[in-house]
Design a protein around this motif. Structure first.
Motif, PDB file in Angstrom:
ATOM      1  N   LEU A 116       0.823  -1.203   0.000  1.00 21.12           N
ATOM      2  CA  LEU A 116       0.000   0.000   0.000  1.00 21.12           C
ATOM      3  C   LEU A 116       0.860   1.258   0.000  1.00 21.12           C
ATOM      4  O   LEU A 116       1.876   1.329   0.701  1.00 21.12           O
ATOM      5  N   THR A 118       0.064   5.132   0.862  1.00 22.72           N
ATOM      6  CA  THR A 118      -0.981   5.923   1.505  1.00 22.72           C
ATOM      7  C   THR A 118      -0.669   7.405   1.360  1.00 22.72           C
ATOM      8  O   THR A 118       0.471   7.826   1.571  1.00 22.72           O
ATOM      9  N   GLU A 299      -1.048  -0.866  -4.379  1.00 24.41           N
ATOM     10  CA  GLU A 299      -2.310  -0.142  -4.498  1.00 24.41           C
ATOM     11  C   GLU A 299      -2.281   1.063  -3.567  1.00 24.41           C
ATOM     12  O   GLU A 299      -1.411   1.177  -2.706  1.00 24.41           O
ATOM     13  N   SER A 301      -4.009   3.923  -0.874  1.00 28.22           N
ATOM     14  CA  SER A 301      -4.964   4.194   0.201  1.00 28.22           C
ATOM     15  C   SER A 301      -5.010   5.702   0.381  1.00 28.22           C
ATOM     16  O   SER A 301      -4.033   6.308   0.803  1.00 28.22           O
ATOM     17  N   ARG A 320     -13.803   0.507   0.853  1.00 27.55           N
ATOM     18  CA  ARG A 320     -12.889  -0.430   0.202  1.00 27.55           C
ATOM     19  C   ARG A 320     -13.454  -0.768  -1.170  1.00 27.55           C
ATOM     20  O   ARG A 320     -14.567  -1.296  -1.277  1.00 27.55           O
ATOM     21  N   THR A 337      -6.502   2.760  -6.721  1.00 24.21           N
ATOM     22  CA  THR A 337      -6.907   3.020  -5.339  1.00 24.21           C
ATOM     23  C   THR A 337      -7.747   1.874  -4.827  1.00 24.21           C
ATOM     24  O   THR A 337      -8.697   1.431  -5.482  1.00 24.21           O
ATOM     25  N   ARG A 338      -7.420   1.388  -3.633  1.00 21.98           N
ATOM     26  CA  ARG A 338      -8.187   0.321  -2.992  1.00 21.98           C
ATOM     27  C   ARG A 338      -9.003   0.851  -1.812  1.00 21.98           C
ATOM     28  O   ARG A 338     -10.153   0.461  -1.618  1.00 21.98           O
ATOM     29  N   HIS A 370      -3.219  -3.802   8.015  1.00 17.33           N
ATOM     30  CA  HIS A 370      -3.248  -3.806   6.543  1.00 17.33           C
ATOM     31  C   HIS A 370      -3.942  -5.056   6.035  1.00 17.33           C
ATOM     32  O   HIS A 370      -4.817  -5.004   5.154  1.00 17.33           O
ATOM     33  N   TYR A 374      -7.942  -5.656   4.237  1.00 12.62           N
ATOM     34  CA  TYR A 374      -8.229  -6.372   2.994  1.00 12.62           C
ATOM     35  C   TYR A 374      -9.240  -7.498   3.215  1.00 12.62           C
ATOM     36  O   TYR A 374     -10.060  -7.789   2.335  1.00 12.62           O
TER      37      TYR A 374
END
Length: 955
Positions: A116, A118, A299, A301, A320, A337-338, A370, A374
């Motif tokens: 990730l 961020t 990805e 955040s 999400r 973006t997740r 993290h 998910y």
């Protein structure tokens, strides 16, 4: 997870659009942040900071694992009764147990954890003012902030969070909107879905909705864009030039927007799996240098916080996306973006929102949360992740440190795997220290019991990779490696060869060393382990050759003949050792022996280098008491010896020299020495004229070489130039130093002593090689624990470094261990300097037996911290194996007993801990989720939440 002041629905709501579906878990919509704090109170609650766990590099198993089963949108239970029982049971579980259960769930394609990146963006939207989202911080592994004054990124540092902001973040997730697995393709769709849920749960009117939507869709301004706009094309730092020129093929000729049609497969897309079908990426606005640091498949955040003047209560949402979507312009780097965390509230609480956003971004970098983010299926899973995070933090007392100090990232971060394992006491993972694994291990050092058995196994291990070592070398990327290895091989060969030539009076010099290193290197690469192994002269070889040459000279033996016999016998003995698997005996050579031998070599390096420099004072003497006013009167001429000795007379007779016919005053220094003349005059020394410049220049070359080599070697950790440049300079430190000093010596023109070889290396001054020799000895001392322990003798206990062995071994035992090692080192030096120096290598092996005797003076635990453990007897190994098998059997029985109590969702799931009916009487056994509602801070947040709800109902 029930908590004071929360107003959660009984089930999970679903919100459907024609082609979109998301899991919606919606809590209360109260004004959770509408608390009027005074300035002193805000500053006061930030004086208690929490040490955040270090992020760890993700393991490879996170990427792209395919499983057939999809996540269900409801609870884990298959029936209503099971779900109710599960919720009732899970309500009494500790956060660690819940997190372990969540992480044990199966992964599908859409819920495989990725790396990730961020980003924290903030906005302040007021009436009549133009606003935009501004990037204020980012997290890859550690936090980096935008320096307002310098308009640049700060150095990465360990994030420190206030406990209050973590509680506020937890309250946000309880009372805000949680949308899991949302299907959306743009920020507009995401905004509409969030606002739709806000309208269902609160009194968000149309005008407020329009204003909030307008704020969410404002342009995002990133720090790299501002930096590029402020750059003057001519005035740039070298580091920025290096960044700008990186990967030029990712941009078109004019730096314009690159769409999928113009660049169908860029490195950027392949690396991060970006799908640009709907959102063309403007690569001219991308920091390509920073993009290289983003891991493959990463990805984003996005954390969006800010103030909107029309709002009277905050709007909070955690989203999400499934699948992850590339939202053009939202993130600094073009990766999908997740996650999104949105917090918009009334004006006046910007700093409070900022700290909550930092808390959200920091917790997303935590390895455990993290993974929970998910795999979470509902709000309670996220709350369990936060509670587990809070259970693992370390509190720093407010009056004992300065919160404005940024903590440097550690070189090595601790593993978080124990937090995923069941059976570990809650909150105690960070205090468990592993015992060091001593000794040498591996199949290579195990005896096979067969003739050449170890060699056969080595060939089997190497065979699958043999051809690839040569095929891979055909790539242009290996060119830099070739140059590095060439220089890495040449530098020590030339250095040791020159010193070896002096030690053996020219019998073996640089040319022989270079030829020998080339031949043995080729042979080893073809028939031995790895093709990149560096072979050549080393310090121990030089020490042995000096001892052997002195031995031959003292006893009138032929050095080269004896050296050839030693080489043949060494080859024969090596074959015998290979045939009998004698390499397995290496396990008996522990750190005690290695450090004693390495320390001796380092001391020899330093001693020999300084001795060589002092010896130059005899070869190139200087006039110590010369008077500047008498310089014109000083002279030194060659004359006929007044009392020639028999050796001189025999030389004149053999060469038919008539002394009366020789013009002695016209002879040069070398001619005078050749004809056995004498030097006479006020500027003459014992062996010839004074040479004042050479010795001083040699000293300058010697110490400059040492200092420059040390400086260039540590250049990798400096703050100048890009990382690649610093690494190259550090790797080629010795080669660059030699090259630089040769050029300087040539330009100065002082006749310093040169390397005596008939080749291009004859321009290398010998003092430069002595300086390299000194550098190698001094630099090698830094990695030897023995010298660190020697310094402890002169340090009071409170000033001693925090070495790990000082935590577990009494100081008197540490000193005793060091004294024994020092005694052995002194004995080795005495033997090396005595007529018995020829047995010096055998004395090194004798240290193994000394170390074995030390088992009687130290416990096994003490030796495990101070040294490596030596192999035990076969009986001891069998006893340990039986004990370990018994412990494993007992552990399996405990798991079976636990398995009867807790139902399993599948074979791959961890046991879901059941309801804990017994009262916890042990104060060490607490549930942070149960204890948190008892705190005054949480009660204040909950009370404020309840008051805001009542106010909303009456309005």
């Amino acid at each position: 997870m029930p908590a004071a002041g929360s107003n959660e629905p009984d089930g999970v709501l679903s919100y459907q659009r024609p082609d979109e579906e998301a899991v919606v878990d919606q809590g209360g919509t109260s004004t959770i942040l509408n608390i009027h704090y005074e300035k002193e109170e805000l500053e006061g609650h930030r004086t208690l900071y929490v040490g955040v766990r270090m992020p760890l590099g993700r393991q490879s198993h996170r990427h792209h694992r395919t499983h057939g089963q999809k996540h269900r949108r409801r609870g884990r239970g298959k029936g209503a009764s099971q779900g109710e029982e599960g919720l009732e049971a899970l309500a009494h579980d500790t956060p660690s147990q819940r997190v372990q259960f969540i992480l044990g769930t199966e992964e599908d394609e859409e819920h495989v954890p990725h790396e990730l990146f961020t980003e924290l963006d903030e906005i302040c939207m007021k009436e009549g003012e133009d606003a935009e989202w501004k990037e204020t911080a980012r997290w890859l592994k550690f936090e980096e902030d935008v320096e307002d004054g310098g308009e640049r990124w700060s150095k990465p540092y360990v994030a420190t969070l206030s406990l209050h902001s973590l509680f506020e973040l937890r309250s946000c997730l309880i009372n805000g909107t949680v949308l899991l697995d949302m299907h959306a393709n743009s920020i507009e769709e995401i905004s509409d879905l969030i606002l739709d849920q806000q309208e269902l749960s609160s009194d968000l009117n149309d005008s407020m909705r329009v204003k909030v939507r307008e704020a969410l869709l404002k342009k995002h301004h990133h720090q790299n864009e501002k930096k590029r706009n402020n750059l003057i094309p001519i005035v740039r730092s070298f580091a920025e030039v290096g960044k700008k020129q990186s990967d030029p093929h990712l941009m078109d000729k004019h730096g314009q927007t690159v769409s999928p049609q113009s660049v169908p497969t860029t490195n950027l897309e392949v690396k991060n799996g970006v799908n640009c079908e709907h959102s063309p990426v403007d690569l001219s606005k991308v920091d390509l240098h920073f993009m290289k640091k983003i891991p493959t498949g990463a990805e984003a955040s996005n954390v969006l916080v800010g103030e909107v003047d029309i709002l009277d209560r905050p709007i909070v949402a955690f989203v999400r996306l499934s699948p992850a979507v590339l939202l053009s312009g939202l993130t600094e780097v073009p990766i999908p973006t997740r996650f999104l965390f949105i917090l918009l509230g009334p004006v006046g609480k910007g700093q409070q929102y900022h700290e909550i956003g930092r808390s959200m971004a920091t917790i997303m970098t935590d390895e455990i949360f993290h993974d929970v983010a998910y795999k979470a299926k509902e709000r309670d899973d996220l709350l369990a992740g936060i509670d587990e995070f809070l259970d693992q933090v370390t509190v720093l007392p407010p009056g004992e440190w300065d919160p404005s100090i940024r903590i440097e990232p550690p070189k090595n971060v601790p593993s978080q795997e124990k937090r995923k394992m069941p059976g570990v006491p809650n909150g105690n993972v960070c205090h468990i220290e592993q015992e060091p694994h001593g000794g040498h291990s591996g199949p290579e050092l195990q005896r096979t019991g067969r003739l050449f058995g170890g060699l056969v196994l080595d060939i089997k291990r190497k065979a699958p990779w043999y051809w690839s070592d040569y095929r891979d070398a055909l790539s242009l990327q290996c060119l830099a490696s070739f140059l590095f290895l060439y220089c890495a091989c040449m530098s020590p060969v030339i250095t040791f060869g020159g010193l070896l030539g002096e030690a053996t009076e020219g019998r073996i010099s640089a040319i022989e060393s270079l030829f020998g290193a080339s031949m043995t290197g080729i042979a080893y690469s073809l028939f031995a382990g790895q093709a990149l192994t560096i072979l050549g002269s080393t310090g121990p070889v030089l020490v042995f050759e000096k001892i052997l040459f002195k031995f031959c000279k003292d006893y009138a033996l032929s050095y080269l003949s004896l050296r050839a016999c030693i080489g043949l016998w060494t080859a024969f003995l090596c074959i015998v050792l290979v045939a009998t698997d004698a390499s397995s005996l290496v396990c008996y050579i522990t750190r005690f022996t290695e450090e004693a031998f390495a320390s001796l070599i380092c001391i020899i390096f330093i001693y020999e280098a300084i001795e060589k420099l002092i010896h130059l004072a005899e070869t190139y003497p200087i006039h110590m008491h010369s008077q500047l006013d008498h310089l014109s009167l000083y002279y030194c001429r060659c004359t006929l010896p007044e009392n020639p000795n028999n050796h001189t007379l025999q030389y004149w007779k053999d060469h038919n020299i008539v002394t009366a016919e020789v013009h002695w005053a016209n002879l040069t220094v070398s001619e005078c020495q050749e004809m056995h003349g004498e030097f006479m005059g006020s500027a003459c020394g014992h062996h010839g004229p004074y040479t004042p410049d050479v010795l001083f220049w040699s000293c300058i070359l010697f110490f400059t070489t040492f200092i420059l080599s040390s400086t260039l070697k540590t250049f990798k950790t400096s703050r100048y130039f890009p990382t690649r440049v610093r690494s190259m300079v550090s790797d080629f430190a010795v080669f660059l130093t030699i090259f630089t000093m040769v050029i300087i010596d040539f330009l100065i023109g002082v006749p310093s002593p040169k390397l005596q070889v008939p080749s291009v290396f004859k321009f290398i001054p010998m003092p430069v090689l002595y300086g390299v020799f000194l550098y190698m000895g001094v630099s090698s001392l830094q990695g030897i624990q023995f010298f660190d322990r020697l310094k402890l003798f002169g340090m009071p206990a409170k000033h001693q470094p925090d070495f790990i062995y000082l935590r577990h071994v009494p100081l008197r035992k540490v000193h005793l261990f060091t004294l024994i090692q020092l005694t052995c080192l002194v004995l080795l030096w005495v033997i090396k300097a005595s007529p018995a120096a020829i047995v010096f290598p055998m004395m090194v092996l004798a240290l193994v037996f000394v170390r074995k005797v030390m088992d009687l003076c130290f416990s096994k635990r003490e030796l495990s911290w101070l040294d490596d453990l030596m192999p035990e007897s076969k009986k001891k190994k069998l006893d340990d194996a039986k004990k370990k098998a018994k412990e494993e059997e007992e552990a399996e029985k405990m798991l079976e007993i636990g398995g009867d109590k807790f139902p399993l969702e599948s074979r791959k799931l961890l046991s879901s801990p059941g309801k804990n009916i017994s009262c916890r009487c042990d104060p060490s056994e607490i549930n942070i989720s149960d204890e948190m509602p008892k705190t005054t801070v949480w009660k204040a947040l909950s009370m404020n939440s309840g008051n805001a709800k009542e106010k909303s109902l009456f309005n």
